[in-house]
Design an enzyme around this catalytic site. Structure first.
Site, short mmCIF file in Angstrom:
data_model
loop_
_atom_site.label_atom_id
_atom_site.label_comp_id
_atom_site.label_asym_id
_atom_site.label_seq_id
_atom_site.Cartn_x
_atom_site.Cartn_y
_atom_site.Cartn_z
N HIS A 118 0.85 -1.14 0.06
CA HIS A 118 0.05 -0.07 -0.05
C HIS A 118 0.86 1.08 0.13
O HIS A 118 0.42 2.30 -0.46
CB HIS A 118 -0.87 -0.02 1.29
CG HIS A 118 -2.22 -0.90 1.02
ND1 HIS A 118 -2.19 -2.15 1.07
CD2 HIS A 118 -3.23 -0.53 0.68
CE1 HIS A 118 -3.33 -2.68 1.06
NE2 HIS A 118 -4.15 -1.95 0.55
N GLY A 119 2.00 1.10 0.35
CA GLY A 119 2.91 2.51 0.41
C GLY A 119 4.12 2.37 1.21
O GLY A 119 4.36 1.30 2.04
#
Length: 483
Positions: free
Chosen positions: A325-326
């Site tokens: 996700h990041g």
């Protein structure tokens, strides 16, 4: 080009008309879809078109090479070339700065000062999604699950089909490629269903997500000035913001694909009505969860073996999911929290107890189901705080602020009228979702009304809510564009 923009409202009908009225053969249909998809992507930043094209050519080429390999070693070499290059590009653009900064920070504890060279590049939109499309394709070829696609246009459409290109769902070649290679004929019922799902997706995004975003952003951005009750409500609003935002995108994507005679993988199945975390992850971002299950969890051994193997595999899956996700420690902590939440059910082998939707064929849940949903929802909200926070320190101070005596005081949020309006919208939204929870999406059942007048009355009411309560100010990008 945002799904909720005027540009897309012009783009989609033009492509639709060209597709059904002028594309008279499968070859022309697919060529039009490819040109339209590349135009759609170029509207974000035309420079990243070269990265998309390179990734597409790489997997197409290595897929054919694996198919025609003379021995297993040669096949394996082409397979790893694709894997390493794909993950290399993803890591370079998405994670280089994170690793460089983390390394510099870690060695600073030993008295060494390093000034890492950081990249000033924009993350190519959709790179995580189309990279995973390609990875699943080459992995399936390597495992002899599918044959390599010889038609480049067909394969390129699979990778870059514009409804799913920038934020999923993450498709599989086994599901999407056969549809691309098959001549599509216009189906009125399918197209009407697509428009219906697009309408519901727009309401989720413009009415629910964007109104919640206005409040959540102000509270998270000024959390040090907020009392406990405001911080608690801020976490609730973000919880509905991310659901309305991402599931709204998925609804629009699935509905748009139906307009062109294509069925995409379902990505959401009313996750906030889940009775445990395992059920939540079967219903939230389904295409990513199933991707990790098939290509990482099961190869690691899945739920086979002893408890320690199951525990290890669960943590690997959720840490990788958080990292996907990041490039921020907040996402990794979010993943670890979800692993901890789901672990008891995995160890006790109760993680598949709730496979059917809650209160199936009933209007109301039992008291036990209601309590299960509430506890699960509270755990989800708690984890989302780390997902939304700027950093770990911000998340911890935010949580401390919630669990303070001011939690039982009146919110000190300035725009209390906006907050009350958003709460009412959420309650009505949840009611509609609850009544439609046994369908593919909440308002799918409208098509079953015998009266055309009633069906149109429902559509007009939804349009009324979008018009009067939608956030039509500065366009708020979909959250998952950053992933």
């Amino acid at each position: 080009m945002l799904f909720n923009s005027i540009n897309f409202a012009i783009f989609l009908p033009i492509v639709f008309i060209l597709y059904w009225y002028f594309a008279k053969s499968l070859k022309i249909q697919n060529a039009l879809l490819l040109i339209s998809s590349y135009f759609f992507y170029a509207c974000w930043d035309w420079r990243f078109m070269f990265l998309l094209l390179f990734s597409t050519f790489l997997d197409y080429f290595t897929g054919l090479k694996m198919q025609n390999s003379q021995n297993q070693k040669e096949k394996r070499n082409w397979f790893w070339l694709s894997i390493v290059v794909n993950l290399g590009f993803l890591g370079f653009f998405k994670y280089y700065n994170f690793f460089a900064e983390s390394f510099a920070e870690s060695v600073s504890y030993f008295g060494w000062k390093i000034s890492p060279v950081l990249l000033k590049v924009i993350l190519p939109v959709g790179i995580s999604f189309y990279t995973f499309h390609g990875l699943s394709y080459v992995i399936d070829i390597y495992k002899n699950k599918i044959k390599a696609e010889s038609n480049f246009v067909d394969y390129a459409v699979f990778v870059s089909f514009f409804p799913l290109l920038v934020a999923g769902p993450i498709e599989r070649a086994t599901h999407l490629l056969p549809q691309i290679k098959k001549r599509r004929n216009f189906d009125y019922a399918q197209a009407a269903d697509g428009l219906r799902q697009i309408l519901w997706g727009l309401l989720k995004k413009i009415v629910i997500a964007d109104n919640c975003a206005e409040i959540a952003n102000q509270i998270f951005g000024n959390s040090s000035d907020m009392n406990g009750s405001s911080l608690f409500l801020g976490a609730i609003f973000f919880t509905f913001q991310i659901y309305g935002d991402f599931s709204g995108y998925s609804d629009i994507a699935l509905g748009t694909a139906r307009l062109f005679g294509i069925e995409l993988l379902r990505n959401f199945a009313f996750p906030y009505f889940s009775r445990d975390i395992a059920e939540f992850w079967r219903r939230w971002h389904i295409s990513l969860s199933s991707w990790f299950k098939d290509y990482l969890y099961i190869p690691l051994g899945g739920s086979k073996g002893g408890n320690w193997m199951r525990i290890r595999n669960v943590f690997i899956i959720f840490i990788v999911s958080g990292f996907w996700h990041g490039a921020n420690w907040t996402f990794i902590v979010w993943g670890i929290l979800n692993a901890l939440f789901i672990l008891p059910s995995v160890v006790m082998k109760t993680n598949r107890n709730n496979l059917e939707i809650v209160a199936k064929d009933r209007i109301l849940p039992t008291f036990k189901e209601l309590m299960q949903m509430m506890i699960t929802f509270i755990l989800i909200v708690f984890a989302w705080i780390f997902f939304r926070a700027e950093n770990i320190g911000h998340a911890i101070s935010y949580i401390k602020g919630i669990f303070s005596p001011s939690l039982i005081t009146y919110p000190n949020f300035d725009k209390i009228d906006d907050m009350l309006t958003a709460i009412i919208l959420i309650v009505v939204f949840l009611l509609v979702e609850w009544l439609g929870r046994e369908n593919q999406y909440a308002i799918e059942g409208i098509k079953n009304f015998n009266s055309k007048s009633i069906r149109w009355l429902c559509y007009i009411m939804i349009l009324f809510v979008i018009y009067f309560y939608g956030n039509f100010g500065e366009s708020i990008e979909f959250i998952y564009f950053q992933f």
